[in-house]
Enzyme design. Structure first.
Site, short mmCIF file in Angstrom:
data_model
loop_
_atom_site.label_atom_id
_atom_site.label_comp_id
_atom_site.label_asym_id
_atom_site.label_seq_id
_atom_site.Cartn_x
_atom_site.Cartn_y
_atom_site.Cartn_z
N HIS A 1 30.49 40.94 42.91
CA HIS A 1 30.08 41.87 43.96
C HIS A 1 28.55 42.04 43.96
O HIS A 1 27.92 42.11 45.01
CB HIS A 1 30.70 43.25 43.75
CG HIS A 1 32.20 43.29 43.76
ND1 HIS A 1 32.93 43.65 42.66
CD2 HIS A 1 33.09 43.02 44.74
CE1 HIS A 1 34.22 43.63 42.95
NE2 HIS A 1 34.35 43.24 44.21
N VAL B 1 31.15 33.84 41.23
CA VAL B 1 30.54 34.15 39.94
C VAL B 1 31.66 34.15 38.89
O VAL B 1 32.73 34.71 39.14
CB VAL B 1 29.84 35.52 39.98
CG1 VAL B 1 29.25 35.88 38.61
CG2 VAL B 1 28.74 35.51 41.04
P1 AMP Z 1 37.04 42.53 46.51
O1 AMP Z 1 36.42 43.80 46.04
O2 AMP Z 1 37.77 41.81 45.43
O3 AMP Z 1 37.81 42.69 47.78
O4 AMP Z 1 35.82 41.56 46.87
C1 AMP Z 1 34.80 41.98 47.73
C2 AMP Z 1 33.93 40.79 48.03
O5 AMP Z 1 33.39 40.27 46.82
C3 AMP Z 1 34.68 39.65 48.71
O6 AMP Z 1 33.83 39.04 49.68
C4 AMP Z 1 34.94 38.72 47.56
O7 AMP Z 1 35.10 37.37 47.95
C5 AMP Z 1 33.69 38.90 46.74
N1 AMP Z 1 33.95 38.51 45.35
C6 AMP Z 1 34.95 38.94 44.54
N2 AMP Z 1 34.89 38.33 43.35
C7 AMP Z 1 33.85 37.47 43.41
C8 AMP Z 1 33.28 36.54 42.49
N3 AMP Z 1 33.77 36.36 41.27
N4 AMP Z 1 32.20 35.83 42.89
C9 AMP Z 1 31.69 36.00 44.14
N5 AMP Z 1 32.18 36.86 45.04
C10 AMP Z 1 33.25 37.59 44.69
#
Ligand code: AMP
Length: 278
Positions: free
Chosen positions: A37, A176
């Protein structure tokens, strides 16, 4: 950094007439922030004058029996991390604030949502598009940041923006990972110690898939061998291992340009996804 709970207040602050030439970057999240994030927020900070991060565990994108209740939450910790990543406005609406009424209107994604997670989580991407459209209308971002970890979500949102002339530019941010290769995810805390030790097998399996792809092995054989690697090296059960074109998410043919190898693996309390672009 200012924390905002009210849609009306955020809309006032970000009003186009008042913001002049200042650009706004939006980072939508479900909170329990990690470095994935923060990478989105940091990139948004580099490319925009103002960064808005939203934290909202969106009930509309969880199905019955899924982990809406057990999804990890820690707003205090999130606020510190968001501030350190350069977020200017942290938007944390309640469910009542986001969904005070339901007139029953649905946004239905197209064929991209029938594969991968769309097949095992019916209605999931309807809920994603619903919240994303609301966030775009509330924030009116010049750029919006999404992670490649959720590659199907990203592809569907890009189509949504293109086909409906939504006025934001989608920016793709690479996944990441932990040092052992496991994709960072808020859900990783719901793995047992044993499952956490096994989970890097997912990334290893996808790397094996990429190697087989480079050797000219067929998509079907790659899917079989990647699934076998995960089953042999972890207690997780395979939800899917699938090689498709990206971002169309159609059947992969040897003449296709870009491909994705994606998988979802179920552990006892949580389901992990990951992918590799070939
Ligand atoms: P989430 O809170 O899991 O819904 O993710 C919010 C945003 O962060 C989304 O656009 C995800 O694709 C991105 N995201 C979650 N995990 C990762 C990661 N490990 N690397 C890059 N972006 C991420």
């Amino acid at each position: 950094m200012e924390i905002i709970h009210s849609i009306e207040k955020l809309q006032q602050i970000l009003n186009r007439n008042e913001r002049g030439n200042r650009t706004v970057g939006l980072v939508p999240t479900m909170g329990f922030l990690h470095e994935g994030h923060l990478a989105l927020a940091e990139q948004a900070k580099e490319q925009n004058d103002t960064v808005v991060m939203s934290i909202f565990v969106n009930p509309a994108q969880f199905g019955p029996g899924e982990d809406f209740e057990s999804y990890p939450r820690d707003t205090e910790r999130d606020a510190k991390l968001a501030e350190s990543a350069g977020v200017d406005y942290l938007f944390i609406p309640s469910v009542e604030e986001m969904y005070p009424t339901d007139g029953g209107i649905r946004i239905l994604p197209g064929p991209q949502a029938t594969a991968l997670c769309g097949a095992s989580r019916p209605g999931h991407f309807d809920g994603v598009l619903k919240v994303v459209l609301k966030l775009f209308n509330i924030v009116d971002p010049d750029r919006s940041y999404f992670g490649m970890k959720d590659a199907q979500q990203l592809a569907i949102i890009e189509t949504f923006v293109r086909d409906f002339n939504l006025r934001t530019t989608i920016v793709r941010v690479p996944t990441v990972r932990e040092e052992d290769g496991l994709a960072k995810s808020s859900r990783n805390v719901n793995l047992s110690e044993m499952e956490r030790n096994e989970a890097p097998a997912i990334r290893q399996a996808l790397e094996l898939g990429a190697k087989l792809f480079a050797e000219g092995i067929s998509a079907k054989e790659i899917e079989t061998r990647v699934a076998a690697y995960i089953t042999e090296n972890s207690s997780g059960t395979i939800d899917y291992v699938s090689m498709l074109t990206y971002p169309e998410l159609t059947k992969y043919e040897p003449s296709s340009k870009e491909a994705i190898l994606a998988c979802a693996v179920k552990f006892e309390k949580t389901r992990l996804i990951d992918n590799i672009i070939l």
